[in-house]
Design an enzyme around this catalytic site. Structure first.
Site, PDB file in Angstrom:
ATOM      1  N   SER A  26      32.609   7.274 -86.490  1.00 29.43           N
ATOM      2  CA  SER A  26      31.472   6.596 -87.106  1.00 29.43           C
ATOM      3  C   SER A  26      31.732   5.114 -87.330  1.00 29.43           C
ATOM      4  O   SER A  26      30.809   4.354 -87.572  1.00 29.43           O
ATOM      5  CB  SER A  26      31.134   7.265 -88.438  1.00 29.43           C
ATOM      6  OG  SER A  26      32.289   7.327 -89.236  1.00 29.43           O
ATOM      7  N   ALA A  30      34.307   3.321 -85.231  1.00 27.36           N
ATOM      8  CA  ALA A  30      34.799   2.695 -84.009  1.00 27.36           C
ATOM      9  C   ALA A  30      34.838   3.743 -82.903  1.00 27.36           C
ATOM     10  O   ALA A  30      34.727   4.947 -83.154  1.00 27.36           O
ATOM     11  CB  ALA A  30      36.186   2.098 -84.227  1.00 27.36           C
ATOM     12  N   GLN A  31      34.976   3.257 -81.678  1.00 24.00           N
ATOM     13  CA  GLN A  31      35.171   4.147 -80.538  1.00 24.00           C
ATOM     14  C   GLN A  31      36.192   3.521 -79.606  1.00 24.00           C
ATOM     15  O   GLN A  31      36.399   2.301 -79.606  1.00 24.00           O
ATOM     16  CB  GLN A  31      33.855   4.435 -79.826  1.00 24.00           C
ATOM     17  CG  GLN A  31      33.076   3.233 -79.349  1.00 24.00           C
ATOM     18  CD  GLN A  31      31.676   3.621 -78.873  1.00 24.00           C
ATOM     19  OE1 GLN A  31      30.951   4.342 -79.553  1.00 24.00           O
ATOM     20  NE2 GLN A  31      31.303   3.140 -77.686  1.00 24.00           N
ATOM     21  N   VAL A  32      36.840   4.381 -78.805  1.00 26.62           N
ATOM     22  CA  VAL A  32      37.961   3.951 -77.971  1.00 26.62           C
ATOM     23  C   VAL A  32      37.580   4.113 -76.503  1.00 26.62           C
ATOM     24  O   VAL A  32      37.069   5.167 -76.089  1.00 26.62           O
ATOM     25  CB  VAL A  32      39.232   4.762 -78.292  1.00 26.62           C
ATOM     26  CG1 VAL A  32      40.390   4.299 -77.411  1.00 26.62           C
ATOM     27  CG2 VAL A  32      39.596   4.623 -79.763  1.00 26.62           C
ATOM     28  N   LYS A  83      39.928  -0.378 -78.672  1.00 27.94           N
ATOM     29  CA  LYS A  83      39.223   0.174 -79.834  1.00 27.94           C
ATOM     30  C   LYS A  83      38.193  -0.860 -80.289  1.00 27.94           C
ATOM     31  O   LYS A  83      38.541  -1.999 -80.612  1.00 27.94           O
ATOM     32  CB  LYS A  83      40.220   0.472 -80.955  1.00 27.94           C
ATOM     33  CG  LYS A  83      39.625   1.152 -82.167  1.00 27.94           C
ATOM     34  CD  LYS A  83      40.740   1.492 -83.158  1.00 27.94           C
ATOM     35  CE  LYS A  83      40.197   2.180 -84.401  1.00 27.94           C
ATOM     36  NZ  LYS A  83      41.277   2.497 -85.375  1.00 27.94           N
ATOM     37  N   ASP A  98      49.117   9.082 -92.008  1.00 30.67           N
ATOM     38  CA  ASP A  98      48.242  10.166 -91.550  1.00 30.67           C
ATOM     39  C   ASP A  98      48.716  10.697 -90.194  1.00 30.67           C
ATOM     40  O   ASP A  98      47.999  10.604 -89.189  1.00 30.67           O
ATOM     41  CB  ASP A  98      46.801   9.656 -91.449  1.00 30.67           C
ATOM     42  CG  ASP A  98      45.799  10.786 -91.237  1.00 30.67           C
ATOM     43  OD1 ASP A  98      46.123  11.939 -91.587  1.00 30.67           O
ATOM     44  OD2 ASP A  98      44.700  10.519 -90.724  1.00 30.67           O
TER      45      ASP A  98
END
Length: 653
Positions: free
Chosen positions: A228, A230-232, A246, A385
């Site tokens: 929601s 960013a996109q790669v 990214k 994470d």
């Protein structure tokens, strides 16, 4: 000609008087005002001065009366400013000026409130939130709590990325949330539909200053993953290197800011009316979450995080077994991050692949855990994470770590305390564990250390005794035990234990029965043995001796000075009063107001005495010189007293 000059002089004199009165009144009251209020106050002062001049009659044009007229004008201007500030404070006035923009924001916020309310109603959220009690002792059955936690998780996922990330942050707080909520929040994920390629192209052009076709030799418009925020995309540089790009979604930042504003407002309301929110310290949690989310929106921060983890891992030796992608800084900005492409598959689907390729899953799991522990204990900068999607099994047989949006940092003291804690686990020593815990947590003023030690002893007997099988619940139970003793775990320590619990879930993809507690105890024992070698001990002693050299060199002179003063009867103790800057400001403000009041009273008394003297010489009509001075002194006294009253009403100091 003279008439024209006179017409020009009048407006200039009016403006000069207006500015002088408004600035003088503002400085004497010690407040900041806007241009509109200053203009109005100055106009009132000028009009009041004109009325005073008119009331004085023919004598008003005498130069001797100018000071009285000016002082009276300043006094009227100050009165107007004081009353206007009380009736309509500057903060309220600025809100009125910003009202149109605020109304637009309120409309958007109201629409979002309606969406969130509908989500809450669909998921029955109100009863579920009542289970969020500090200390992990909510009412109801385990099945009921799990159902309530699942409802909250589904509502967070439906609410969008900001709320998903809030839940992910709360999943690190074993000390604050019941176990059922922590486990459920750990499952939070949020996938979004990919952004249209034209919008992505426009964002890349704006950030890189050129069209993507001019920067990259090839660029796949279909994203590999879409979140929601960013996109790669996969791309290739002009020199043939494969990279992962990214890109932040256009419009992601305003959405996050709107949701954070709503979270702040909800947090304040909930703390006012809900016990569970006060128990959680919800507003403080949201403030910390907002800071971390703002950092995540800036990809330059992620690049710095990656560099810090890589450097710390290399310095500690952890970087030999775990690869991190290199950042291409020349193709990275605040909203675009270009990384080295790592060929491999995530551990979410690498278990069978590792076995087919003949790789030792236990060795890989141990390497991953050791790398994370070395980042935490030695480097002080760690990936917060490391879930299976962020760990890759590379084609070379190595492990790779990606997505450094969430990074934890520990200072040297905290790292030392965590090493002591692991060593206490290894030795099953409740006393050492108690001492290590008290170094880590934020201690209250009163604590029963013996009771805490006994509780930790029972905890270790239950989880670390013969025949026990420790698992990730050890961390949650330890945090709950700490909470029951009114100890607060700092966020960075909570993130540390959350990272370890996440690593356990990750390595289980390689080895289903991996014992993270036993491996952590082994790690602590190995590190302690390394620290206790002759060379390490010698090096530590030399470092400590160097640090103490300057102190030891000054010590004989200080001892001689103290004994000499004691022998001569001159030994004394000096205590510095008002060392705190806030105390100094309070006292100086109090002294300032008292002195102004005293001076104002004295001036008023002297002015009254001078007015009562009926003598000569007379200056204007029947007004003598002493009476003229008295009028001026009374005006000055009124100005000083008004300044004191106004500063007290505004809460000086």
């Amino acid at each position: 000609m003279l008439h024209t000059a006179f017409l020009i002089l009048i407006p200039v004199l009016f403006v000069f008087t207006l500015v002088g009165l408004s600035m003088g009144a503002r400085r004497l009251l010690g407040i900041r005002i806007g241009n509109i209020r200053a203009s109005i106050a100055g106009t009132v002062g000028v009009l009041a001065t004109m009325q005073i001049i008119s009331a004085m009659g023919p004598s008003s044009h005498r130069p001797a009366m100018t000071s009285v007229q000016v002082l009276c004008g300043i006094l009227v201007t100050m009165l107007f400013l004081a009353f206007s500030e009380v009736l309509l404070p500057s903060s309220v006035l600025s809100d009125i000026v910003r009202l149109p923009r605020a109304l637009r924001g309120r409309v958007a916020r109201t629409r979002r409130y309606a969406e969130l309310s509908a989500i809450a109603m669909r998921n029955g959220l109100s009863p579920s939130l009542r289970g969020l009690a500090r200390g992990g002792s909510p009412k109801g059955t385990v099945a009921g709590r799990r159902h309530a936690a699942r409802q909250v998780r589904l509502a967070l996922e439906e609410a969008g990325s900001t709320f998903v990330k809030l839940g992910q942050m709360l999943s690190t707080r074993y000390d604050l949330l019941p176990t059922e909520y922590v486990e459920e929040f750990s499952r939070l994920h949020h996938q979004a539909a990919p952004e249209p390629w034209e919008r992505v192209r426009k964002a890349l052009t704006e950030e890189l200053g050129r069209d993507p076709d001019e920067v990259f030799a090839s660029f796949d418009p279909v994203p590999l993953a879409a979140g929601s925020m960013a996109q790669v995309h996969r791309a290739r540089l002009a020199d043939g290197q494969a990279v992962a790009v990214k890109v932040q979604r256009p419009g992601a930042e305003p959405v996050v800011e709107r949701d954070l504003d709503i979270l702040h407002r909800l947090g304040r309301k909930l703390e006012e009316h809900a016990h569970w929110a006060r128990s959680l310290g919800l507003c403080e949690l949201i403030n910390g979450f907002a800071v971390s989310l703002h950092e995540e929106l800036d990809f330059r921060t992620e690049a710095r995080n990656m560099a810090a983890v890589t450097a710390a891992s290399s310095a500690s030796g952890a970087g030999d077994a775990l690869r991190t992608p290199r950042v291409h800084e020349e193709y990275s900005t605040r909203r675009v991050l270009t990384l080295e492409w790592l060929d491999g598959v995530p551990l979410t689907s690498a278990g069978a692949s590792a076995a087919e390729r003949g790789l030792d899953g236990a060795l890989l799991a141990r390497q991953l855990l050791d790398c994370v522990l070395e980042q935490i204990m030695l480097g002080g900068v760690f990936h917060a994470d490391p879930h299976p999607g962020n760990v890759l099994l590379l084609d070379t047989g190595e492990l790779g770590l990606i997505d450094f949006g969430s990074v934890g940092r520990l200072d040297r003291t905290m790292r030392s305390a965590l090493r002591d804690l692991l060593l206490a686990f290894h030795r099953s020593d409740p006393t050492a564990l108690s001492d290590a815990m008290l170094e880590i947590v934020e201690r209250p003023e009163q604590i029963d250390e013996r009771k805490l030690e006994r509780s930790l002893g029972r905890f270790m007997a239950r989880h670390l005794g013969p025949g026990s099988r420790p698992n990730r619940e050890v961390f949650s139970e330890l945090f709950l035990l700490v909470a029951r003793h009114d100890l607060t775990v700092p966020p960075e320590v909570a993130a540390t234990f959350r990272a370890l619990a996440t690593v356990e879930g990750t390595v289980e993809r390689l080895v289903p029965d991996f014992d993270i507690v036993a491996e952590a105890r082994r790690f602590a024992a190995v590190r302690v043995r390394e620290e206790m070698t002759y060379e390490r001990v010698k090096e530590s002693l030399i470092d400590e001796a160097i640090a103490l050299t300057s102190v030891l060199r000054r010590l004989p002179r200080r001892v001689d000075r103290i004994t000499g003063s004691l022998e001569d009867g001159r030994l004394g103790v000096r205590i510095r009063l008002l060392a705190d800057e806030r105390d100094r400001r309070f006292v100086s403000g109090l002294v300032h107001d008292v002195l102004l009041s005293f001076i104002g009273g004295i001036i008023a008394l002297v002015g009254a005495v001078l007015l009562s003297i009926d003598g000569k010489p007379t200056i204007i009509g029947s007004v003598s010189l002493s009476q003229l001075i008295g009028y001026n002194l009374l005006a000055i006294s009124c100005i000083l007293v008004l300044r004191v009253v106004f500063s007290i009403s505004r809460g000086r100091g």
